[in-house]
Scaffold this motif. Structure first.
Motif: not given
Lengths: 182, 476
Positions: B20-21, B17-18, B13-14, B6-7, B10, B335, B24, B34
């Protein structure tokens, strides 16, 4: 899980959630456009929670509070990792719906644990004590996060909050072990 | 085992996410969609002292980084930014260096605002000769856009600058004045940050005076004669401003004028000397808000403005306070929409024939959301290479509410280009600090010395150390 551990756990997740909720609006502001969208984002959260409560209530008695709290902790830990990636308003809506489900899990479990542990005669004192610690944790988190957002980006706080949730999830496992030993 | 799994899940996924972030984040086109000008700059460096700034330019010369210079960043044509460049933020460089009471001069660092100068010189009974109508801008920014204001007696801003020190692209600091390094002096005033960093400037001041407010409403046809006879020819008239109606029923027909004349009795100046601060922002903000919504709102806004103006007739006000116009009520936070400015200059004698043609353009575009038109006067002045005041001109400042999506921008572009064509046909020009809607050829027509400007740029900054989006848009 004993009662002190529960307070510790609730304090931890209270910190994590107070980190994101007040500042979360900053993210919606970056992504969304209008007050109506703010309204929808929070409305969807409340609405999903409402729909989930009956189901969660039933499960709470069957699978136990701790399992549900684990679902909440790990669920939030993963969900928060998605927030920095949200770029469209519908992303926020989806996340809000999922947060609504998890929020309902937490609220319900919080109350069932209290109901099971608190002795009726001392309920006032015990619940009061419970709120003192969880509120202090929340206050510290909110103030500290304010400074964090100033220095870091809004995305950072989601990552930090996610790690805190993951930590709380691990705490639940540990308490599992302790109980097994006892 | 399950728990370790499980860890690990996680952690996976962390990392995902980092990853892709950050991907981006580095995709500069994805951010800030905008805003009208989505630009990602690398870093913002605050200007704090001269040596640091010099070092910054020298480092950039070595590394090849592009520098853009920023004050309050209210210019709308990207004059303060360059993609992946370093933005030099001059706001912290804001000391008042000297006020010379006898010589009536003030020397200030370029990040100081006009409000800072007013606070420094007001106790000495001194006042600026020329500044913008709003005092929130930095000195360096205003010089770089060759700003003008309400004063009708002291020429252009460039006439009031005695000298300045400029950090040029070679990392050297140069003294500039109308006699020393004259060519660079007049290129940098209205130079849009392309010739170097203005470090400090010395301005000639005048005395603070007590004015009496004179207001008058009229039809636009009567305005040029009114201005010539009742304002320009009257020695006591010192500052002037007018407004054209934006209400549908009287669009560009009705006007009112506000003139500040030297009060016959100056003994009351001490009572009015204290610098005012903005008050009751909520009231004008509310009416401007109504005006954004629909035609009825515009009628209400115009009527309120007229009533308010009638109400100030005869009021006494100090020169320094006239130069502290409110701007906070214009702050606008949405905006999906934004507010842009346009400014057109038209010779005094062309005004009467120009306004109906401008109105025709506006009426052909009923969705064009015009919120305010102010009229000011500028003396003929061709000091600056990019000079807009080819003759004695009226300047019209238009406040426009527009969407930030591509279609809305295209719509506004169309109207703006038509309005500029009309202006140019009347031997007018337009102001350059605003969004890059005008075409290159419109710039050439409005500013006959455009080519010379860019040649000077190449000469004084051969490596193009200082660049911004305005430069990219309009360079040859």
């Amino acid at each position: 899980m004993n009662y002190n551990r529960f307070i510790y756990y609730q304090g931890t997740i209270g910190m994590a959630s107070s980190m994101i909720f007040p500042f979360y609006i900053l993210l919606i502001k970056n992504v969304g456009n209008s007050y109506a969208q703010f309204g929808w984002a929070y409305g969807l959260f409340a609405l999903t929670a409402a729909l989930c409560y009956p189901l969660i209530g039933k499960y709470a008695d069957r699978v136990g509070d701790k399992t549900l709290l684990s679902v909440y902790s790990w669920g939030m830990a993963v969900l928060l990792l998605c927030f920095p990636l949200a770029t469209e308003v519908y992303h926020v809506y989806i996340l809000q719906v999922l947060m609504g489900v998890l929020g309902a899990v937490q609220k319900n479990s919080e109350k069932t644990v209290l109901a099971r542990y608190v002795t009726k005669e001392m309920a006032g004192t015990q619940i009061g004590r419970y709120h003192v610690w969880t509120s202090i944790a929340a206050a510290i988190a909110v103030i500290a996060t304010g400074y964090l957002v100033d220095f870091l980006t809004i995305a950072t706080i989601f990552y930090i909050a996610s790690l805190v949730y993951a930590w709380s999830g691990m705490q639940l496992m540990k308490s599992d072990k302790i109980e097994a030993e006892v | 085992m399950k728990k370790i799994g499980l860890v690990l899940l996680y952690c996976f996924i962390l990392c995902l996410s980092a990853y892709f972030y950050s991907a981006h984040l580095h995709d500069s086109t994805a951010e800030a969609h905008q805003r009208l000008l989505p630009v990602k700059i690398r870093t913002v460096k605050p200007g704090t002292d001269e040596k640091d700034l010099q070092q910054l330019v020298q480092n950039a010369n070595r590394s090849g980084d592009i520098l853009s210079i920023a004050g309050m960043q209210h210019s709308q044509g990207g004059q303060t930014v360059y993609p992946d460049g370093i933005m030099v933020d001059m706001k912290p460089y804001n000391q008042i260096l000297e006020v010379d009471e006898d010589a009536k001069t003030v020397t200030v660092q370029s990040g100081a605002t006009w409000a800072d100068i007013q606070e420094a010189v007001n106790p000495y009974g001194l006042s600026l000769k020329v500044s913008q109508s709003q005092n929130i801008f930095t000195i360096g920014g205003s010089l770089s856009v060759n700003a003008h204001g309400l004063d009708i007696r002291h020429g252009g801003l460039s006439d009031t600058v005695l000298s300045m020190r400029v950090l040029t692209a070679d990392g050297e600091i140069r003294n500039l004045s109308p006699t020393e390094n004259k060519e660079l002096f007049y290129a940098i005033i209205g130079g849009y940050g392309l010739f170097g960093i203005i470090l400090d400037a010395t301005f000639q001041l005048t005395e603070d005076e007590l004015y009496v407010t004179e207001t008058q409403s009229m039809d636009f046809q009567d305005y040029p004669a009114y201005f010539k006879e009742q304002v320009k020819a009257k020695p006591e008239a010192k500052m002037h401003l007018a407004r054209l109606s934006i209400a549908p029923e009287s669009l560009l027909e009705e006007m009112y004028a506000i003139t500040y004349e030297t009060a016959p009795d100056q003994s009351k100046l001490p009572e009015h000397k204290q610098l005012k601060t903005e008050n009751l922002v909520a009231v004008p903000k509310f009416f401007l808000g109504l005006s954004r919504i629909n035609d009825a709102g515009k009628e209400t806004f115009w009527k309120t403005q007229k009533t308010y103006t009638e109400g100030i007739d005869g009021k006494l006000v100090s020169r320094n306070n006239v130069m502290r116009s409110d701007s906070e009520f214009m702050e606008y936070d949405n905006s999906r929409k934004t507010e842009v400015l346009q400014e057109y200059f038209v010779p005094v004698d062309e005004f009467e024939s120009y306004i109906p043609e401008l109105k025709t353009v506006l009426e052909a575009h009923p969705d064009f959301n015009l919120l305010n038109v102010t009229v000011r006067y500028v003396d003929q002045n061709d000091n600056a290479v990019l000079s807009y005041a080819k003759e004695d001109m009226f300047s019209l400042v238009l406040l426009i509410n527009q969407g930030t999506d591509p279609e809305s921008m295209a719509d506004t572009r169309e109207v703006v280009q038509e309005m500029i064509d009309v202006t140019l046909a009347h031997h007018g020009s337009y102001y350059l600090p605003y969004f890059g809607y005008p075409t290159k050829s419109q710039m050439q027509k409005a500013y006959p010395r455009t080519n010379e400007f860019f040649q000077l740029k190449d000469r004084y900054d051969p490596d193009h150390r200082f660049k911004n989006l305005f430069y990219e848009e309009y360079r040859p």
